[in-house]
Motif scaffolding. Sequence first.
Motif, PDB file in Angstrom:
ATOM      1  N   ASN A  31       1.301   4.185  -0.612  1.00  0.00           N
ATOM      2  CA  ASN A  31       1.930   5.336  -1.389  1.00  0.00           C
ATOM      3  C   ASN A  31       0.889   6.008  -2.177  1.00  0.00           C
ATOM      4  O   ASN A  31       0.064   5.324  -3.010  1.00  0.00           O
ATOM      5  N   VAL A  32       0.574   7.240  -1.659  1.00  0.00           N
ATOM      6  CA  VAL A  32      -0.430   7.908  -2.294  1.00  0.00           C
ATOM      7  C   VAL A  32      -0.281   9.102  -3.137  1.00  0.00           C
ATOM      8  O   VAL A  32       0.511   9.807  -2.728  1.00  0.00           O
ATOM      9  N   ASN A  33      -1.049   9.402  -4.084  1.00  0.00           N
ATOM     10  CA  ASN A  33      -1.287  10.509  -5.111  1.00  0.00           C
ATOM     11  C   ASN A  33      -2.330  11.432  -4.333  1.00  0.00           C
ATOM     12  O   ASN A  33      -3.434  10.966  -4.760  1.00  0.00           O
ATOM     13  N   SER A  34      -1.882  12.673  -3.998  1.00  0.00           N
ATOM     14  CA  SER A  34      -2.768  13.506  -3.580  1.00  0.00           C
ATOM     15  C   SER A  34      -3.097  14.631  -4.428  1.00  0.00           C
ATOM     16  O   SER A  34      -3.762  15.572  -4.251  1.00  0.00           O
ATOM     17  N   GLY A  35      -2.690  14.524  -5.632  1.00  0.00           N
ATOM     18  CA  GLY A  35      -3.047  15.424  -6.617  1.00  0.00           C
ATOM     19  C   GLY A  35      -2.244  16.435  -6.874  1.00  0.00           C
ATOM     20  O   GLY A  35      -1.418  16.748  -5.763  1.00  0.00           O
ATOM     21  N   MET A  36      -2.191  17.321  -7.740  1.00  0.00           N
ATOM     22  CA  MET A  36      -1.419  18.722  -7.846  1.00  0.00           C
ATOM     23  C   MET A  36       0.099  18.260  -7.610  1.00  0.00           C
ATOM     24  O   MET A  36       0.772  19.043  -7.034  1.00  0.00           O
ATOM     25  N   GLY A  37       0.652  17.114  -8.161  1.00  0.00           N
ATOM     26  CA  GLY A  37       2.027  16.820  -8.025  1.00  0.00           C
ATOM     27  C   GLY A  37       2.411  16.471  -6.776  1.00  0.00           C
ATOM     28  O   GLY A  37       3.539  16.107  -6.346  1.00  0.00           O
ATOM     29  N   THR A  38       1.523  15.953  -5.710  1.00  0.00           N
ATOM     30  CA  THR A  38       1.732  15.646  -4.232  1.00  0.00           C
ATOM     31  C   THR A  38       1.741  14.159  -4.269  1.00  0.00           C
ATOM     32  O   THR A  38       0.527  13.609  -4.350  1.00  0.00           O
ATOM     33  N   TRP A  39       2.927  13.699  -3.796  1.00  0.00           N
ATOM     34  CA  TRP A  39       2.931  12.151  -3.441  1.00  0.00           C
ATOM     35  C   TRP A  39       3.458  12.062  -1.851  1.00  0.00           C
ATOM     36  O   TRP A  39       4.121  12.717  -1.496  1.00  0.00           O
ATOM     37  N   GLY A  40       2.848  10.958  -1.328  1.00  0.00           N
ATOM     38  CA  GLY A  40       3.288  10.595   0.069  1.00  0.00           C
ATOM     39  C   GLY A  40       3.348   9.250   0.236  1.00  0.00           C
ATOM     40  O   GLY A  40       2.679   8.390  -0.434  1.00  0.00           O
ATOM     41  N   ASP A  41       4.132   8.818   1.268  1.00  0.00           N
ATOM     42  CA  ASP A  41       4.371   7.560   1.523  1.00  0.00           C
ATOM     43  C   ASP A  41       3.775   7.592   3.134  1.00  0.00           C
ATOM     44  O   ASP A  41       4.465   8.208   3.894  1.00  0.00           O
ATOM     45  N   TYR A  42       2.674   6.726   3.410  1.00  0.00           N
ATOM     46  CA  TYR A  42       1.959   6.959   4.695  1.00  0.00           C
ATOM     47  C   TYR A  42       2.198   5.497   5.513  1.00  0.00           C
ATOM     48  O   TYR A  42       2.153   4.397   4.761  1.00  0.00           O
ATOM     49  N   TRP A  43       2.095   5.630   6.935  1.00  0.00           N
ATOM     50  CA  TRP A  43       1.988   4.346   7.520  1.00  0.00           C
ATOM     51  C   TRP A  43       0.963   4.466   8.436  1.00  0.00           C
ATOM     52  O   TRP A  43       0.390   5.624   9.215  1.00  0.00           O
ATOM     53  N   GLY A  44       0.416   3.313   9.235  1.00  0.00           N
ATOM     54  CA  GLY A  44      -0.573   3.263   9.920  1.00  0.00           C
ATOM     55  C   GLY A  44       0.090   3.188  11.336  1.00  0.00           C
ATOM     56  O   GLY A  44       1.232   3.059  11.336  1.00  0.00           O
ATOM     57  N   GLN A  45      -0.818   3.176  12.333  1.00  0.00           N
ATOM     58  CA  GLN A  45      -0.211   3.109  13.774  1.00  0.00           C
ATOM     59  C   GLN A  45       0.285   1.590  14.224  1.00  0.00           C
ATOM     60  O   GLN A  45       0.906   1.611  15.190  1.00  0.00           O
ATOM     61  N   GLY A  46      -0.279   0.686  13.558  1.00  0.00           N
ATOM     62  CA  GLY A  46       0.134  -0.807  13.989  1.00  0.00           C
ATOM     63  C   GLY A  46      -1.128  -1.488  14.686  1.00  0.00           C
ATOM     64  O   GLY A  46      -1.685  -0.879  15.479  1.00  0.00           O
ATOM     65  N   THR A  47      -1.087  -2.625  14.296  1.00  0.00           N
ATOM     66  CA  THR A  47      -2.156  -3.547  15.079  1.00  0.00           C
ATOM     67  C   THR A  47      -1.211  -4.571  15.534  1.00  0.00           C
ATOM     68  O   THR A  47      -0.345  -5.493  14.495  1.00  0.00           O
ATOM     69  N   GLN A  48      -1.675  -5.204  16.905  1.00  0.00           N
ATOM     70  CA  GLN A  48      -0.952  -6.336  17.321  1.00  0.00           C
ATOM     71  C   GLN A  48      -1.683  -7.724  17.061  1.00  0.00           C
ATOM     72  O   GLN A  48      -2.644  -7.817  16.755  1.00  0.00           O
ATOM     73  N   VAL A  49      -0.698  -8.611  16.216  1.00  0.00           N
ATOM     74  CA  VAL A  49      -0.943 -10.123  16.145  1.00  0.00           C
ATOM     75  C   VAL A  49      -0.245 -10.729  16.899  1.00  0.00           C
ATOM     76  O   VAL A  49       0.962 -10.841  16.809  1.00  0.00           O
ATOM     77  N   THR A  50      -1.056 -11.834  17.808  1.00  0.00           N
ATOM     78  CA  THR A  50      -0.259 -12.575  18.465  1.00  0.00           C
ATOM     79  C   THR A  50      -1.221 -14.133  18.282  1.00  0.00           C
ATOM     80  O   THR A  50      -2.195 -14.380  18.397  1.00  0.00           O
ATOM     81  N   VAL A  51       0.035 -15.121  18.063  1.00  0.00           N
ATOM     82  CA  VAL A  51      -0.240 -16.321  17.765  1.00  0.00           C
ATOM     83  C   VAL A  51       0.065 -16.986  18.905  1.00  0.00           C
ATOM     84  O   VAL A  51       1.392 -17.278  19.167  1.00  0.00           O
ATOM     85  N   SER A  52      -0.671 -17.715  19.745  1.00  0.00           N
ATOM     86  CA  SER A  52      -0.296 -18.470  20.907  1.00  0.00           C
ATOM     87  C   SER A  52      -1.436 -19.342  21.302  1.00  0.00           C
ATOM     88  O   SER A  52      -2.607 -18.939  21.265  1.00  0.00           O
ATOM     89  N   SER A  53      -1.084 -20.507  21.962  1.00  0.00           N
ATOM     90  CA  SER A  53      -1.837 -21.299  22.708  1.00  0.00           C
ATOM     91  C   SER A  53      -2.148 -20.944  23.921  1.00  0.00           C
ATOM     92  O   SER A  53      -2.938 -21.845  24.864  1.00  0.00           O
TER      93      SER A  53
END
Length: 120
Positions: free
Chosen positions: A98-120
Amino acid sequence: QVQLMESGGGLVQPGGSLRLSCAASGIIFSIVGMGWYRQAQGKERELVAHINGGAVTTYADSVKGRFTISRDNALNTAYLQMNSLKPEDTAVYYCNANVNSGMGTWGDYWGQGTQVTVSS
């Protein structure tokens, strides 16, 4: 505009560790909160951990004592240290900010995702 870049995912054996990173870039005055979410196949996205501007942290019950979220405000980066990983931790992990970009501008941003695999 703000971009979030995640890194650090991969394949690990049960009991192993991984460290995820999320770097925010763009027009950033301040970052109020940063969080990690995950979505396993066939399931809804869920909150894993969150850290606010005062460094107060929140964790899902399923990861308490195993995962640690932290942030470096100077680098606009959040981290998720994951220890004692279990197969049920397998998912795509997404960073949120959740980012304040100044001048009264706020935004909620997401990354593209990263895979986590837990396996033997």
